[in-house]
Design a protein around this motif. Structure first.
Motif, PDB file in Angstrom:
ATOM      1  N   GLU A 132     -27.058 105.905  23.333  1.00 18.41           N
ATOM      2  CA  GLU A 132     -25.930 104.978  23.222  1.00 18.41           C
ATOM      3  C   GLU A 132     -25.898 104.010  24.399  1.00 18.41           C
ATOM      4  O   GLU A 132     -25.536 102.837  24.254  1.00 18.41           O
ATOM      5  CB  GLU A 132     -24.615 105.752  23.137  1.00 18.41           C
ATOM      6  CG  GLU A 132     -23.395 104.903  22.884  1.00 18.41           C
ATOM      7  CD  GLU A 132     -23.417 104.197  21.537  1.00 18.41           C
ATOM      8  OE1 GLU A 132     -22.798 103.115  21.428  1.00 18.41           O
ATOM      9  OE2 GLU A 132     -24.058 104.714  20.597  1.00 18.41           O
ATOM     10  N   TYR A 189     -28.488 102.738  26.077  1.00 21.96           N
ATOM     11  CA  TYR A 189     -29.484 101.688  25.848  1.00 21.96           C
ATOM     12  C   TYR A 189     -29.014 100.718  24.767  1.00 21.96           C
ATOM     13  O   TYR A 189     -29.122  99.493  24.921  1.00 21.96           O
ATOM     14  CB  TYR A 189     -30.820 102.313  25.440  1.00 21.96           C
ATOM     15  CG  TYR A 189     -31.954 101.321  25.319  1.00 21.96           C
ATOM     16  CD1 TYR A 189     -32.769 101.043  26.399  1.00 21.96           C
ATOM     17  CD2 TYR A 189     -32.207 100.663  24.109  1.00 21.96           C
ATOM     18  CE1 TYR A 189     -33.820 100.133  26.298  1.00 21.96           C
ATOM     19  CE2 TYR A 189     -33.245  99.758  23.992  1.00 21.96           C
ATOM     20  CZ  TYR A 189     -34.051  99.495  25.094  1.00 21.96           C
ATOM     21  OH  TYR A 189     -35.060  98.586  24.990  1.00 21.96           O
ATOM     22  N   ARG A 190     -28.471 101.248  23.679  1.00 23.61           N
ATOM     23  CA  ARG A 190     -28.035 100.392  22.569  1.00 23.61           C
ATOM     24  C   ARG A 190     -26.945  99.421  23.022  1.00 23.61           C
ATOM     25  O   ARG A 190     -26.972  98.237  22.672  1.00 23.61           O
ATOM     26  CB  ARG A 190     -27.537 101.242  21.403  1.00 23.61           C
ATOM     27  CG  ARG A 190     -28.650 101.950  20.629  1.00 23.61           C
ATOM     28  CD  ARG A 190     -28.169 102.345  19.244  1.00 23.61           C
ATOM     29  NE  ARG A 190     -27.092 103.332  19.324  1.00 23.61           N
ATOM     30  CZ  ARG A 190     -27.276 104.642  19.224  1.00 23.61           C
ATOM     31  NH1 ARG A 190     -28.488 105.120  19.063  1.00 23.61           N
ATOM     32  NH2 ARG A 190     -26.253 105.464  19.281  1.00 23.61           N
ATOM     33  N   GLN A 191     -25.981  99.926  23.798  1.00 20.88           N
ATOM     34  CA  GLN A 191     -24.892  99.045  24.225  1.00 20.88           C
ATOM     35  C   GLN A 191     -25.362  97.998  25.235  1.00 20.88           C
ATOM     36  O   GLN A 191     -24.955  96.835  25.173  1.00 20.88           O
ATOM     37  CB  GLN A 191     -23.735  99.867  24.793  1.00 20.88           C
ATOM     38  CG  GLN A 191     -22.988 100.660  23.734  1.00 20.88           C
ATOM     39  CD  GLN A 191     -21.593 101.053  24.181  1.00 20.88           C
ATOM     40  OE1 GLN A 191     -20.971 100.416  25.013  1.00 20.88           O
ATOM     41  NE2 GLN A 191     -21.089 102.138  23.596  1.00 20.88           N
ATOM     42  N   ASP A 229     -28.331  96.761  25.449  1.00 20.28           N
ATOM     43  CA  ASP A 229     -29.157  95.818  24.697  1.00 20.28           C
ATOM     44  C   ASP A 229     -28.288  94.805  23.955  1.00 20.28           C
ATOM     45  O   ASP A 229     -28.600  93.606  23.886  1.00 20.28           O
ATOM     46  CB  ASP A 229     -30.030  96.594  23.709  1.00 20.28           C
ATOM     47  CG  ASP A 229     -31.098  95.733  23.052  1.00 20.28           C
ATOM     48  OD1 ASP A 229     -31.415  94.657  23.596  1.00 20.28           O
ATOM     49  OD2 ASP A 229     -31.613  96.137  22.000  1.00 20.28           O
ATOM     50  N   ALA A 230     -27.160  95.267  23.417  1.00 16.03           N
ATOM     51  CA  ALA A 230     -26.294  94.402  22.625  1.00 16.03           C
ATOM     52  C   ALA A 230     -25.490  93.415  23.473  1.00 16.03           C
ATOM     53  O   ALA A 230     -25.015  92.395  22.957  1.00 16.03           O
ATOM     54  CB  ALA A 230     -25.334  95.249  21.789  1.00 16.03           C
ATOM     55  N   LEU A 231     -25.343  93.688  24.760  1.00 17.62           N
ATOM     56  CA  LEU A 231     -24.494  92.866  25.613  1.00 17.62           C
ATOM     57  C   LEU A 231     -25.094  91.499  25.952  1.00 17.62           C
ATOM     58  O   LEU A 231     -24.368  90.577  26.313  1.00 17.62           O
ATOM     59  CB  LEU A 231     -24.180  93.604  26.922  1.00 17.62           C
ATOM     60  CG  LEU A 231     -23.095  94.673  26.841  1.00 17.62           C
ATOM     61  CD1 LEU A 231     -22.977  95.388  28.179  1.00 17.62           C
ATOM     62  CD2 LEU A 231     -21.753  94.054  26.453  1.00 17.62           C
ATOM     63  N   GLY A 232     -26.412  91.391  25.899  1.00 18.60           N
ATOM     64  CA  GLY A 232     -27.044  90.137  26.299  1.00 18.60           C
ATOM     65  C   GLY A 232     -26.755  89.816  27.755  1.00 18.60           C
ATOM     66  O   GLY A 232     -26.325  88.716  28.107  1.00 18.60           O
ATOM     67  N   ARG A 249     -18.880 102.680  26.593  1.00 16.58           N
ATOM     68  CA  ARG A 249     -18.258 101.356  26.689  1.00 16.58           C
ATOM     69  C   ARG A 249     -17.330 101.268  27.901  1.00 16.58           C
ATOM     70  O   ARG A 249     -17.338 100.276  28.643  1.00 16.58           O
ATOM     71  CB  ARG A 249     -17.490 101.041  25.421  1.00 16.58           C
ATOM     72  CG  ARG A 249     -16.884  99.637  25.388  1.00 16.58           C
ATOM     73  CD  ARG A 249     -16.415  99.273  23.996  1.00 16.58           C
ATOM     74  NE  ARG A 249     -15.436 100.224  23.475  1.00 16.58           N
ATOM     75  CZ  ARG A 249     -15.682 101.119  22.515  1.00 16.58           C
ATOM     76  NH1 ARG A 249     -16.892 101.180  21.973  1.00 16.58           N
ATOM     77  NH2 ARG A 249     -14.761 101.948  22.103  1.00 16.58           N
TER      78      ARG A 249
END
Length: 277
Positions: free
Chosen positions: A114, A116-118, A120-123, A245
């Motif tokens: 989770e 890594y995914r978050q 990655d999504a933040l830009g 988060r």
């Protein structure tokens, strides 16, 4: 509260230092071999810091000035201010373990975490300090590529990358330093790349950047990180989306861009690990 790093650096021998820098929410004391940050208990604990009740911190901030003499003896910190001598009893402060946490996550499972995914999504690259006002230069892009792709057993390549980013940017902890710290922290979590650590230790020095950046990097290479980074790393092993988060948000709020810069470096480090697996 105090970091457990201070147990190693603040022994019973008399040590003399000076107030190095004063901010709205804390101050740094510079000793011959270590910086010590005195902050409030309403903020994450620094790897080389102690946290006092906010009311007590305000009392100290009202009396300290840059250059004030500080004496540490037998776990007692004496600050010789202009109007009074102020003291802090380190022995009374509970110790918090800020050691780099051990993670059970395998490198092959990083990309599915989770954390890594978050990230990655933040830009994150859109908000880091290196880009403020101008965007990435060609040299920035070249060295970011080298950071992410070069063999970390290649000391010459490592040294070239570190030399480029060390001290690059503005502020008490320049963006390039924060990026290096985050990247190195990711690699340290998985116990690899001693040659990279050696290049960071040789390249992030008082000659290349600020004393505060050097203190953060030295603490990390000794195995200690700030409270919010330790918490984030622990979540790689299975933190739920809400917890991740909240932790990521807490890190991004640190400093002007320091938190974002560190997270960007941390994400690049995780990305490098997944590619090198």
């Amino acid at each position: 509260m105090k970091s457990n790093l201070l147990l190693h650096t603040c022994g019973d021998r008399k040590t003399v230092g000076r107030v190095h820098s004063v901010f709205a929410r804390g101050f740094n004391i510079e000793f011959p071999t270590q910086l010590l940050y005195v902050g409030g208990d309403d903020a994450p604990l620094s790897a080389f810091g102690l946290a006092l009740p906010v009311a007590r911190l305000r009392e100290l901030l009202a009396g300290v000035r840059v250059g004030d003499l500080v004496v540490l003896k037998a776990q007692q910190l004496f600050i010789y201010g202009h109007d009074a001598v102020m003291s802090i009893d380190l022995a009374e402060l509970p110790t918090v373990d800020l050691s780099v946490p051990a993670v059970a996550c395998g490198i092959d499972a990083i990309a599915a975490s989770e954390v890594y995914r978050q990230l990655d999504a933040l830009g994150l690259e859109r908000s880091i300090g290196l880009k403020v006002g101008h965007g990435f230069s060609d040299a920035d892009r070249e060295h970011l590529a080298l950071l992410c792709e070069a063999d970390k057993a290649d000391f010459a390549a490592n040294s070239r990358v570190v030399a480029y980013f060390a001290g690059r940017g503005q502020g008490l902890t320049p963006s390039g330093d924060d990026l290096l710290l985050g990247f190195t922290f990711a690699l340290m979590l998985f116990g690899r790349y001693a040659d990279w650590n050696r290049a960071v230790a040789a390249g992030v020095t008082p000659k290349t950047t600020t004393a505060i950046s050097v203190a953060y990097v030295q603490a990390m290479l000794m195995g200690y990180v700030a409270e919010h980074l330790a918490a984030l790393a622990a979540l790689i092993d299975g933190g739920d989306a809400r917890a991740v988060r909240q932790c990521v948000d807490a890190v991004t709020q640190f400093g002007h861009t320091s938190g974002v810069d560190t997270l960007f470096g941390f994400f690049l480090g995780l990305k490098f690990l997944t590619r090198s697996f």
